[in-house]
Design a protein around this motif. Sequence first.
Motif, mmCIF file in Angstrom:
data_model
loop_
_atom_site.group_PDB
_atom_site.id
_atom_site.type_symbol
_atom_site.label_atom_id
_atom_site.label_comp_id
_atom_site.label_asym_id
_atom_site.label_seq_id
_atom_site.Cartn_x
_atom_site.Cartn_y
_atom_site.Cartn_z
ATOM 1 N N LEU A 41 -17.201 6.784 13.920
ATOM 2 C CA LEU A 41 -16.179 7.144 12.934
ATOM 3 C C LEU A 41 -15.515 8.475 13.268
ATOM 4 O O LEU A 41 -16.156 9.364 13.842
ATOM 5 N N THR A 42 -14.276 8.607 12.872
ATOM 6 C CA THR A 42 -13.599 9.903 12.945
ATOM 7 C C THR A 42 -13.184 10.289 11.523
ATOM 8 O O THR A 42 -12.992 9.412 10.670
ATOM 9 N N ILE A 43 -13.038 11.581 11.294
ATOM 10 C CA ILE A 43 -12.695 12.041 9.943
ATOM 11 C C ILE A 43 -11.282 11.574 9.581
ATOM 12 O O ILE A 43 -10.337 11.820 10.332
ATOM 13 N N GLY A 44 -11.155 10.913 8.470
ATOM 14 C CA GLY A 44 -9.834 10.470 7.992
ATOM 15 C C GLY A 44 -9.598 8.980 8.138
ATOM 16 O O GLY A 44 -8.724 8.406 7.479
ATOM 17 N N TYR A 45 -10.395 8.345 8.978
ATOM 18 C CA TYR A 45 -10.208 6.913 9.250
ATOM 19 C C TYR A 45 -10.462 6.075 7.990
ATOM 20 O O TYR A 45 -9.669 5.203 7.623
ATOM 21 N N ASP A 46 -11.555 6.364 7.308
ATOM 22 C CA ASP A 46 -11.899 5.578 6.113
ATOM 23 C C ASP A 46 -10.835 5.764 5.018
ATOM 24 O O ASP A 46 -10.439 4.796 4.366
ATOM 25 N N THR A 47 -10.377 6.994 4.852
ATOM 26 C CA THR A 47 -9.348 7.237 3.831
ATOM 27 C C THR A 47 -8.073 6.473 4.180
ATOM 28 O O THR A 47 -7.449 5.853 3.316
ATOM 29 N N ALA A 48 -7.705 6.504 5.457
ATOM 30 C CA ALA A 48 -6.482 5.802 5.875
ATOM 31 C C ALA A 48 -6.616 4.302 5.623
ATOM 32 O O ALA A 48 -5.673 3.656 5.159
ATOM 33 N N LEU A 49 -7.803 3.750 5.885
ATOM 34 C CA LEU A 49 -8.015 2.317 5.630
ATOM 35 C C LEU A 49 -7.803 2.009 4.147
ATOM 36 O O LEU A 49 -7.146 1.035 3.784
ATOM 37 N N ASN A 50 -8.355 2.873 3.301
ATOM 38 C CA ASN A 50 -8.203 2.649 1.854
ATOM 39 C C ASN A 50 -6.753 2.813 1.409
ATOM 40 O O ASN A 50 -6.284 2.091 0.529
ATOM 41 N N THR A 51 -6.060 3.749 2.028
ATOM 42 C CA THR A 51 -4.626 3.932 1.707
ATOM 43 C C THR A 51 -3.836 2.691 2.109
ATOM 44 O O THR A 51 -2.943 2.241 1.392
ATOM 45 N N ILE A 52 -4.178 2.143 3.262
ATOM 46 C CA ILE A 52 -3.472 0.936 3.727
ATOM 47 C C ILE A 52 -3.692 -0.206 2.723
ATOM 48 O O ILE A 52 -2.746 -0.890 2.323
ATOM 49 N N ILE A 53 -4.941 -0.378 2.310
ATOM 50 C CA ILE A 53 -5.241 -1.464 1.362
ATOM 51 C C ILE A 53 -4.425 -1.275 0.079
ATOM 52 O O ILE A 53 -3.786 -2.194 -0.430
ATOM 53 N N TYR A 54 -4.424 -0.049 -0.406
ATOM 54 C CA TYR A 54 -3.695 0.275 -1.641
ATOM 55 C C TYR A 54 -2.198 -0.042 -1.480
ATOM 56 O O TYR A 54 -1.579 -0.685 -2.334
ATOM 57 N N ALA A 55 -1.632 0.378 -0.362
ATOM 58 C CA ALA A 55 -0.182 0.188 -0.148
ATOM 59 C C ALA A 55 0.151 -1.286 0.080
ATOM 60 O O ALA A 55 1.125 -1.800 -0.477
ATOM 61 N N VAL A 56 -0.675 -1.957 0.862
ATOM 62 C CA VAL A 56 -0.379 -3.365 1.183
ATOM 63 C C VAL A 56 -0.474 -4.211 -0.077
ATOM 64 O O VAL A 56 0.330 -5.126 -0.288
ATOM 65 N N GLU A 57 -1.433 -3.895 -0.943
ATOM 66 C CA GLU A 57 -1.562 -4.719 -2.149
ATOM 67 C C GLU A 57 -0.364 -4.540 -3.086
ATOM 68 O O GLU A 57 -0.013 -5.452 -3.832
#
Length: 331
Positions: A139-155
């Motif tokens: 993992l790198t710092i920020g990856y998990d947050t970006a994934l969650n942001t993508i889910i939020y935006a795509v939905e």
Amino acid sequence: MIKIKNIGIITSGGDSPGMNAAIKSIVNYSNINNINCLGFKNGYNGLINGDIIKLSNNNVNNIIGLGGTILGSGRSEEFKNKIGRKKAYNNIINNNLDGLIIIGGDGSFTGSIIFNEEYNFPIIGIPGTIDNDIYGTDLTIGYDTALNTIIYAVEKIQDTANSNNRIFIIEVMGKNLGFLALNSGIAIGSLDIIINKEKNNKYNIKRIINLLKKGEKNSNIIIVAENKNIGYAAKKIYNQIKEKIDKYEIRYSILGHIQRGGSPTCLDRILAIRLGLESIKQLINFKKNIVIGIKNNKITYIPFNKSIQKYNKKFDDNIKQIYKDMYLKEI
Ligand code: F6P
């Protein structure tokens, strides 16, 4: 026993959520150990120009949940040449630094490698990038947050796609490696996921057209990993399929820099704090030229030159299996 007294901290390259949590942990732990922390502003440029803030516990109060980086970041052109690096070294000497912690991605670590060949100065790297493209760390710092942001935006896009009987081709960041695309695509149940590691893109286009032709849903999302330039991949696929589908209207959307912002998730905060603490402990123990990573939830030490071998970084076997089972193809 000799002790380190002064260290510098830099956040460099594309910022990522959780960088501030890493800074806070380094500053707090340094304070306990009577080590002074200097923050250099805007990546390597701050080191070159001597643009410094003294970091105390007060400066880092309440920054743990802030997106971005309080130090500012950047990709320094000047650090790519010898004169820039010489200026940076002079500032290291003028400020009596005993070590440097760089929070950044592969571009930043490439800079550290070159700098070290010239000056052999103790540097510890912390992987901070939403792309998750640092070799040797899960993992790198920020990856998990970006994934969650993508889910939020795509939905959100999914709502309008459903209402208007549309297909959306959505491009996500992550350079052309596809970690963000693969994991977010699976997590939102996208119709297909296109990453550039797949060799035969033509096959993909045919497959997407077939999937769409026989699709039973009234809308669908296809996730595409960005290519070399932002905006290129989604548009390309849109152009390849738009004339061939009359059942749905097709749109494309490029999520862009929204993916880099926002308050870090719990996972990113804890990761940032762990890596931050380990980085300062390593400097205290006179270690140098390593990137601190995480492997199977254990701290790992990656030589700088290995950490930048991003094309050798493999997808997780479990994710590959999900992809195979759900999308009936291999990555
Ligand atoms: O490295 C992080 C990243 O966000 C990539 O995913 C993206 O390709 C790039 O940075 C964008 O860079 P910039 O902010 O300089 O346009």
